[in-house]
Design a protein around this motif. Structure first.
Motif, PDB file in Angstrom:
ATOM      1  N   ALA A   1      94.840  66.703 144.153  1.00 58.89           N
ATOM      2  CA  ALA A   1      94.906  65.242 144.088  1.00 58.89           C
ATOM      3  C   ALA A   1      95.620  64.813 142.810  1.00 58.89           C
ATOM      4  O   ALA A   1      96.008  63.658 142.668  1.00 58.89           O
ATOM      5  CB  ALA A   1      93.500  64.647 144.115  1.00 58.89           C
ATOM      6  N   CYS A   2      95.777  65.755 141.879  1.00 55.31           N
ATOM      7  CA  CYS A   2      96.301  65.427 140.545  1.00 55.31           C
ATOM      8  C   CYS A   2      97.816  65.232 140.587  1.00 55.31           C
ATOM      9  O   CYS A   2      98.556  66.137 140.973  1.00 55.31           O
ATOM     10  CB  CYS A   2      95.945  66.552 139.575  1.00 55.31           C
ATOM     11  N   PRO A   3      98.310  64.069 140.172  1.00 59.12           N
ATOM     12  CA  PRO A   3      99.761  63.833 140.237  1.00 59.12           C
ATOM     13  C   PRO A   3     100.536  64.699 139.259  1.00 59.12           C
ATOM     14  O   PRO A   3     101.724  64.953 139.476  1.00 59.12           O
ATOM     15  CB  PRO A   3      99.893  62.344 139.889  1.00 59.12           C
ATOM     16  N   VAL A   4      99.891  65.145 138.187  1.00 62.89           N
ATOM     17  CA  VAL A   4     100.619  65.975 137.217  1.00 62.89           C
ATOM     18  C   VAL A   4     100.825  67.386 137.779  1.00 62.89           C
ATOM     19  O   VAL A   4     101.900  67.973 137.630  1.00 62.89           O
ATOM     20  CB  VAL A   4      99.900  66.004 135.851  1.00 62.89           C
ATOM     21  N   VAL A   5      99.833  67.915 138.468  1.00 58.89           N
ATOM     22  CA  VAL A   5      99.997  69.197 139.159  1.00 58.89           C
ATOM     23  C   VAL A   5     101.196  69.119 140.103  1.00 58.89           C
ATOM     24  O   VAL A   5     101.984  70.047 140.229  1.00 58.89           O
ATOM     25  CB  VAL A   5      98.717  69.564 139.946  1.00 58.89           C
TER      26      VAL A   5
ATOM     27  N   CYS B   1      97.658  65.280 130.635  1.00 61.77           N
ATOM     28  CA  CYS B   1      96.877  64.497 131.606  1.00 61.77           C
ATOM     29  C   CYS B   1      97.266  63.023 131.503  1.00 61.77           C
ATOM     30  O   CYS B   1      97.281  62.462 130.417  1.00 61.77           O
ATOM     31  CB  CYS B   1      95.398  64.682 131.309  1.00 61.77           C
ATOM     32  N   VAL B   2      97.586  62.385 132.629  1.00 67.39           N
ATOM     33  CA  VAL B   2      97.990  60.975 132.599  1.00 67.39           C
ATOM     34  C   VAL B   2      96.795  60.014 132.661  1.00 67.39           C
ATOM     35  O   VAL B   2      96.964  58.805 132.679  1.00 67.39           O
ATOM     36  CB  VAL B   2      98.976  60.603 133.734  1.00 67.39           C
ATOM     37  N   LYS B   3      95.598  60.567 132.754  1.00 68.43           N
ATOM     38  CA  LYS B   3      94.362  59.757 132.761  1.00 68.43           C
ATOM     39  C   LYS B   3      94.272  58.836 133.969  1.00 68.43           C
ATOM     40  O   LYS B   3      93.909  57.668 133.861  1.00 68.43           O
ATOM     41  CB  LYS B   3      94.256  58.932 131.483  1.00 68.43           C
ATOM     42  N   CYS B   4      94.596  59.389 135.127  1.00 71.42           N
ATOM     43  CA  CYS B   4      94.583  58.570 136.336  1.00 71.42           C
ATOM     44  C   CYS B   4      93.232  58.582 137.026  1.00 71.42           C
ATOM     45  O   CYS B   4      92.990  57.807 137.945  1.00 71.42           O
ATOM     46  CB  CYS B   4      95.652  59.064 137.300  1.00 71.42           C
ATOM     47  N   PHE B   5      92.355  59.502 136.637  1.00 68.08           N
ATOM     48  CA  PHE B   5      91.001  59.614 137.213  1.00 68.08           C
ATOM     49  C   PHE B   5      91.002  59.972 138.696  1.00 68.08           C
ATOM     50  O   PHE B   5      89.991  59.812 139.380  1.00 68.08           O
ATOM     51  CB  PHE B   5      90.177  58.330 136.972  1.00 68.08           C
ATOM     52  N   GLU B   6      92.142  60.465 139.204  1.00 69.13           N
ATOM     53  CA  GLU B   6      92.163  60.930 140.599  1.00 69.13           C
ATOM     54  C   GLU B   6      91.187  62.094 140.768  1.00 69.13           C
ATOM     55  O   GLU B   6      90.522  62.216 141.805  1.00 69.13           O
ATOM     56  CB  GLU B   6      93.576  61.396 140.999  1.00 69.13           C
ATOM     57  N   CYS B   7      91.107  62.969 139.747  1.00 69.44           N
ATOM     58  CA  CYS B   7      90.233  64.141 139.864  1.00 69.44           C
ATOM     59  C   CYS B   7      88.770  63.725 139.963  1.00 69.44           C
ATOM     60  O   CYS B   7      87.990  64.311 140.727  1.00 69.44           O
ATOM     61  CB  CYS B   7      90.453  65.090 138.689  1.00 69.44           C
ATOM     62  N   ALA B   8      88.405  62.715 139.177  1.00 71.58           N
ATOM     63  CA  ALA B   8      87.010  62.249 139.197  1.00 71.58           C
ATOM     64  C   ALA B   8      86.664  61.703 140.581  1.00 71.58           C
ATOM     65  O   ALA B   8      85.563  61.902 141.091  1.00 71.58           O
ATOM     66  CB  ALA B   8      86.811  61.166 138.145  1.00 71.58           C
TER      67      ALA B   8
ATOM     68  N   GLY C   1      95.737  71.916 135.285  1.00 67.80           N
ATOM     69  CA  GLY C   1      95.021  71.119 136.287  1.00 67.80           C
ATOM     70  C   GLY C   1      93.537  70.951 136.009  1.00 67.80           C
ATOM     71  O   GLY C   1      92.928  71.711 135.254  1.00 67.80           O
ATOM     72  N   PRO C   2      92.943  69.927 136.627  1.00 72.45           N
ATOM     73  CA  PRO C   2      91.576  69.518 136.314  1.00 72.45           C
ATOM     74  C   PRO C   2      90.502  70.570 136.568  1.00 72.45           C
ATOM     75  O   PRO C   2      89.552  70.681 135.782  1.00 72.45           O
ATOM     76  CB  PRO C   2      91.350  68.291 137.205  1.00 72.45           C
ATOM     77  N   ALA C   3      90.628  71.380 137.611  1.00 69.57           N
ATOM     78  CA  ALA C   3      89.580  72.360 137.888  1.00 69.57           C
ATOM     79  C   ALA C   3      89.576  73.457 136.825  1.00 69.57           C
ATOM     80  O   ALA C   3      88.516  73.888 136.350  1.00 69.57           O
ATOM     81  CB  ALA C   3      89.770  72.970 139.273  1.00 69.57           C
TER      82      ALA C   3
ATOM     83  N   LYS D   1      85.456  66.116 131.199  1.00 67.20           N
ATOM     84  CA  LYS D   1      85.486  67.404 130.504  1.00 67.20           C
ATOM     85  C   LYS D   1      86.795  67.559 129.731  1.00 67.20           C
ATOM     86  O   LYS D   1      86.851  68.221 128.694  1.00 67.20           O
ATOM     87  CB  LYS D   1      85.324  68.559 131.499  1.00 67.20           C
ATOM     88  N   ILE D   2      87.851  66.941 130.257  1.00 69.21           N
ATOM     89  CA  ILE D   2      89.140  66.965 129.557  1.00 69.21           C
ATOM     90  C   ILE D   2      89.008  66.234 128.216  1.00 69.21           C
ATOM     91  O   ILE D   2      89.466  66.714 127.179  1.00 69.21           O
ATOM     92  CB  ILE D   2      90.252  66.355 130.447  1.00 69.21           C
ATOM     93  N   THR D   3      88.348  65.084 128.227  1.00 65.78           N
ATOM     94  CA  THR D   3      88.100  64.354 126.976  1.00 65.78           C
ATOM     95  C   THR D   3      87.291  65.213 126.014  1.00 65.78           C
ATOM     96  O   THR D   3      87.558  65.251 124.814  1.00 65.78           O
ATOM     97  CB  THR D   3      87.341  63.043 127.261  1.00 65.78           C
TER      98      THR D   3
HETATM   99  S1  SF4 Z   1      92.970  62.393 135.241  1.00 63.30           S
HETATM  100 FE1  SF4 Z   1      92.617  64.214 136.465  1.00 63.30          FE
HETATM  101  S2  SF4 Z   1      93.941  63.936 138.239  1.00 63.30           S
HETATM  102 FE2  SF4 Z   1      94.676  62.499 136.667  1.00 63.30          FE
HETATM  103  S3  SF4 Z   1      96.245  63.626 135.529  1.00 63.30           S
HETATM  104 FE3  SF4 Z   1      94.330  63.973 134.460  1.00 63.30          FE
HETATM  105  S4  SF4 Z   1      93.609  65.888 135.346  1.00 63.30           S
HETATM  106 FE4  SF4 Z   1      95.128  65.118 136.752  1.00 63.30          FE
END
Ligand code: SF4
Ligand code: SF4
Ligand code: FES
Lengths: 330, 297
Positions: free
Chosen positions: A163-167, A211-218, A175-177, A230-232
Motif C-alpha cells: 500500500a506504500c507509495p514509496v515502495v 517515508c512520505v508520512k502518508c499513513f497508508e501503512c497505518a 518499507g513499513p513492515a 514505529k517509524i517515528t
Molecule cells: S507512512 Fe507508511 S505507507 Fe506512507 S510512505 Fe511512510 S511507510 Fe510508506
C-alpha cells in the motif's frame, strides 16, 4: 435494517504469467450473505465459476498473512474482511485485485520476493550470543515487554508494504513492515544488534527518512499495528543513540527548532538553507524566483539579519519549554 | 443556530508563504457569520518533522497550543491537514496515556499552563460541513461555481489514520472520502472523480527524496488533468505548496506539461460566496489562477 444478502458483481483481475500477454478483468455475479468474508467470495469464484482462479489462503484465522489482496484499491485481509461492509463503502461492484499488479504470477498470487528480502535485511529476530547451557530462562519485565507496543503482532501479510507509495516508486525503500520489524527487535532487551539496525534504517533512499508520512501503512494493516508510529520511534532512537548523521533529512527535522526558538513559528526560508546548505539551495532558485514573483516569499527572507517571520505571543514560554523538555540532540 | 465561535490555530504556512489561505479563511467566516479568535500564542505544530527529532518535545509544544484554546473554552480549528494531525495526535496521546500527560503537564506548569483535554480539535473543512452545514452554505451562494470541473485533493493528514480522525471529521472514510466532493457540489461546481484524490502529494520529502516527491505529485495532477479538471482544491496548504509551486519540476520528472491552478479549500468557498478579489488572494499563486476570479466576477 441492513439486508441479509445483496447482489454483488466481482470485477476480478485475471492474469497468468505463463500464458497471458496482458491482464484482463472477469465479472462474476453472486448473492452475498451478511456473514460472508471476502475469502468466501474468492472460494465461490473458484468452486462455482472457474477452477483456474488462483489466490493464496491458509489459516482462515487472520494469522498466517497469506490472503492479502486489494479490494477497490483498499488493502484487505480476505479472511478477516466482511464483504458487505465493503459493499456499504464502495457500492455493489467490488474490484478484486492482487496487492501489486506489477508482481503478479497468477491472478491474486504475487511474487513477494522483494518483501521477504527487505524483511530479512533488518534481521527480524533476536540476535545475541547465548550460553548453550543456560542455567535459567532469560527474563523480561512487563515494562520491557510493553516497549514492543503492538509491533510483535505482525503477520507479514505485506498489506502495508504494497500500500506504500514509496515502495511503489523507489525499489530501495525497505518499507513499513521491515521498519516495524526493525523496531520490534531493536527495543527487545535480549537483542544485541540494535545499533546495526538503526544504522541500516538511517540510510538515505532505503531508510526511514524517505517515508512520505502518508499513513497508508497505518490504514492498511489488518492487525492495527500502525507501522508509521514505529517509524517515528526509529527516527527518535537514531538521535537518542547517536546514530543519526548530519544530512538533509536530519537537519530538516532538527532545524525546526531554530525557527521556533526565534519566532515560535518555523522559519520557512531558513529551514531550506539550513537543511541543504547554501550550495544545495541553488537547485531551488528557479522555484524561489517564482514564489517571489507571486508574493509567496519576500526578497529579504533569506537574509539573516532581517526578520521576515512574525513572532508568536508569549514566545518566551516556547523558548523555556524547549530548554527544559528537549530530550534529543543532533 | 447560535453563532459558531472557534479558536483558530493558523499554523506557520498561513502566516508566511500562503497569506491567501488566512485571508480567505477569515473572509469565509465573516460571510457565514462564524466568529473566529486567532490563537496568537500558538506555535508551530512540528509539521511531522520535529516529532521525528524529539517526540516528547513536540507533544509539550502542541499541548501548549491546545491549552490556549482550552482557556477560551473553544474548539480549536485548523486550516492545515498536518497541523490537524499533529495536534490531534498529541491530544490523543495525552488523553489516553495518563503518565505522558503528567510528564507533559510537569513541563507546562513551568510556564503556568495545564493541559486538561477539554477542547476538541477540528479542521475548518469539517466545521463547515458538520457544524455549519452544507444547506446553510448553499443559501449564501452568490456566485455558483457551475462552470468549473473541480478536482478534490484530500491530503493524507485529514483522512489517515482514520481511527484518530473519526470524531473530528464526520467519519470520513480514507478509501472513499466525500467531504470535499459534497462541498464542491453544494457550491454548484462539478466534482472530478479520479483515482488519486486520496493519495499523497509527496510534500514531506521534497528536500531529501525529491524524485519520490515529484512523482507522487505528478501522478495526482496528471490524473486530475486527464479527467478534465479546470482546477484542483485542497484543504492542506502543504499540498497546495507542493502542487502549485513545483508544477514545472513535476512536469519535467514525469514527462508531461502540467498546468493546473490549485486552490485552498477556503478560497473556493470564498469565490462562491462572492468575497473580494483581495480576500481570495488568487494572485499569490505560482500557477496562474486569477482568471478564475474574472470568470466568476
Ligand atoms: S507512512 Fe507508511 S505507507 Fe506512507 S510512505 Fe511512510 S511507510 Fe510508506
Ligand atoms: S505490519 Fe500489518 S500490514 Fe504490515 S505486514 Fe505486518 S500485519 Fe501486514
Ligand atoms: S488465510 Fe491466513 S491470514 Fe487470511
Amino acid at each position: 435494517m441492513k439486508p441479509d444478502s445483496v447482489k454483488v458483481t466481482l470485477k476480478t483481475f485475471r492474469f497468468n504469467a505463463e500464458t497471458d500477454y496482458l491482464p484482463y478483468y472477469k465479472h462474476y455475479e453472486m448473492k452475498v450473505g451478511k456473514d460472508e468474508l471476502i475469502l468466501d467470495l474468492l472460494n465461490r469464484i473458484k468452486w462455482e465459476h472457474d477452477g483456474s482462479f488462483s489466490y493464496r489462503r491458509s489459516c482462515r484465522h487472520g494469522i498466517c498473512g497469506a490472503c492479502g489482496i486489494k479490494v477497490n484499491g483498499r488493502a484487505t485481509l480476505a479472511c478477516k474482511q466482511n464483504a458487505l461492509e465493503l459493499v456499504e463503502l464502495f457500492g455493489n461492484e467490488l474490484l478484486i485485485e492482487p496487492q501489486s499488479k506489477k508482481r503478479v504470477v497468477k491472478d491474486m498470487i504475487i511474487d513477494k520476493k522483494d518483501f521477504w528480502d527487505k524483511h530479512a535485511k533488518v534481521k527480524p529476530y533476536v540476535a545475541t550470543d547465548i550460553d548453550p547451557h543456560p542455567e535459567h530462562e532469560t527474563k523480561q519485565s512487563i515494562e520491557e515487554f510493553n516497549k514492543f507496543l503492538d509491533s510483535d503482532l505482525c503477520i507479514q501479510c505485506g498489506n502495508c508494504h504494497y500500500a506504500c507509495p514509496v515502495v511503489e516508486v523507489n525499489e530501495n525503500y525497505l518499507g513499513p513492515a521491515a521498519f516495524n520489524a526493525a523496531y520490534r527487535f531493536t527495543v527487545d532487551t535480549r537483542d544485541e544488534v540494535g545499533e546495526e539496525r538503526l544504522k541500516l534504517t538511517a540510510q538515505m533512499e532505503s531508510g526511514v527518512w524517505d517515508c512520505v508520512k502518508c499513513f497508508e501503512c497505518a490504514e492498511a494493516c489488518p492487525k492495527e499495528i500502525n507501522p508509521i508510529e514505529k517509524i517515528t520511534k526509529l527516527h527518535n532512537l537514531q538521535f537518542e543513540q547517536g546514530v543519526a548523521e548530519r544530512n538533509i533529512a536530519t537537519r530538516h527535522a532538527e532545524g525546526f527548532l531554530r525557527g521556533m526558538k526565534k519566532y515560535g513559528y518555523l522559519d520557512e526560508a531558513d529551514i531550506v538553507s539550513y537543511s541543504e546548505g547554501y550550495l544545495g539551495m541553488y537547485k531551488h532558485l528557479k522555484t524561489a524566483a517564482k514564489m517571489l514573483r507571486a508574493g509567496k516569499i519576500h526578497w529579504h527572507s533569506g537574509i539573516p539579519f532581517i526578520n521576515s517571520v512574525p513572532k508568536i505571543k508569549n514566545l518566551n514560554e516556547v523558548q523555556k519549554l524547549i530548554k527544559i523538555s528537549q530530550t534529543n540532540k543532533l | 443556530m447560535s453563532q459558531l465561535h472557534y479558536a483558530l490555530f493558523t499554523g506557520c504556512t498561513a502566516k508566511q508563504s500562503t497569506p491567501e489561505l488566512l485571508s480567505s479563511t477569515l473572509a469565509v467566516a465573516k460571510k457565514l457569520g462564524i466568529k473566529i479568535t486567532i490563537l496568537e500564542e500558538a506555535s508551530c505544530c512540528g509539521a511531522s518533522h520535529l516529532q521525528d527529532f524529539d517526540e516528547f518535545l513536540a507533544h509539550v509544544l502542541n499541548a501548549r497550543n491546545i491549552c490556549y484554546a482550552e482557556k477560551l473554552g473553544l474548539t480549536m480549528i485548523t486550516i492545515c491537514n498536518t497541523c490537524q494531525l499533529n495536534s490531534a495526535m498529541t491530544k490523543h496521546a495525552l488523553d489516553t496515556d495518563p503518565k505522558l500527560k503528567a510528564r507533559v503537564n510537569e513541563k507546562l506548569a513551568e510556564v503556568g499552563l495545564e493541559y486538561k483535554g477539554t477542547s476538541e480539535i477540528k479542521h475548518f473543512l469539517y466545521c463547515l460541513i458538520d457544524e455549519y452545514g452544507l444547506d446553510n452554505i448553499k443559501n449564501r451562494i452568490k456566485v455558483p461555481l457551475s462552470q468549473f470541473n473541480i478536482a478534490p485533493f484530500y491530503g493524507c493528514h485529514n483522512i489517515r489514520p482514520s481511527e484518530l480522525h473519526n470524531n473530528a471529521n464526520g467519519k470520513e472514510n480514507p478509501y472513499n472520502p466525500t467531504s470535499l466532493d459534497k462541498l464542491i457540489e453544494a457550491l454548484e461546481g462539478h466534482p472530478v472523480d479520479y483515482a488519486h484524490k486520496n493519495k499523497c502529494c509527496g510534500f514531506h520529502v521534497e528536500l531529501q527524496a525529491n524524485h519520490t516527491s515529484e512523482v507522487l505529485a505528478g501522478n495526482a495532477m496528471v490524473d486530475a488533468i486527464d479527467n478534465n479538471a479546470d482546477l484542483m482544491v485542497t484543504p492542506c496548504p502543504l499540498c497546495h505548496l507542493k502542487m502549485d509551486t513545483y508544477q514545472d519540476d513535476v512536469g519535467h520528472v514525469i514527462g508531461r506539461d502540467v498546468e493546473l491552478p490549485v486552490l485552498h479549500m477556503p478560497q473556493m468557498v470564498a469565490l462562491a460566496l462572492g468575497c473580494t478579489e483581495k480576500e481570495i488572494g488568487l494572485n499569490f499563486h505560482v500557477q496562474k489562477a486569477t482568471h478564475l476570479y474574472s470568470k466568476t466576477a
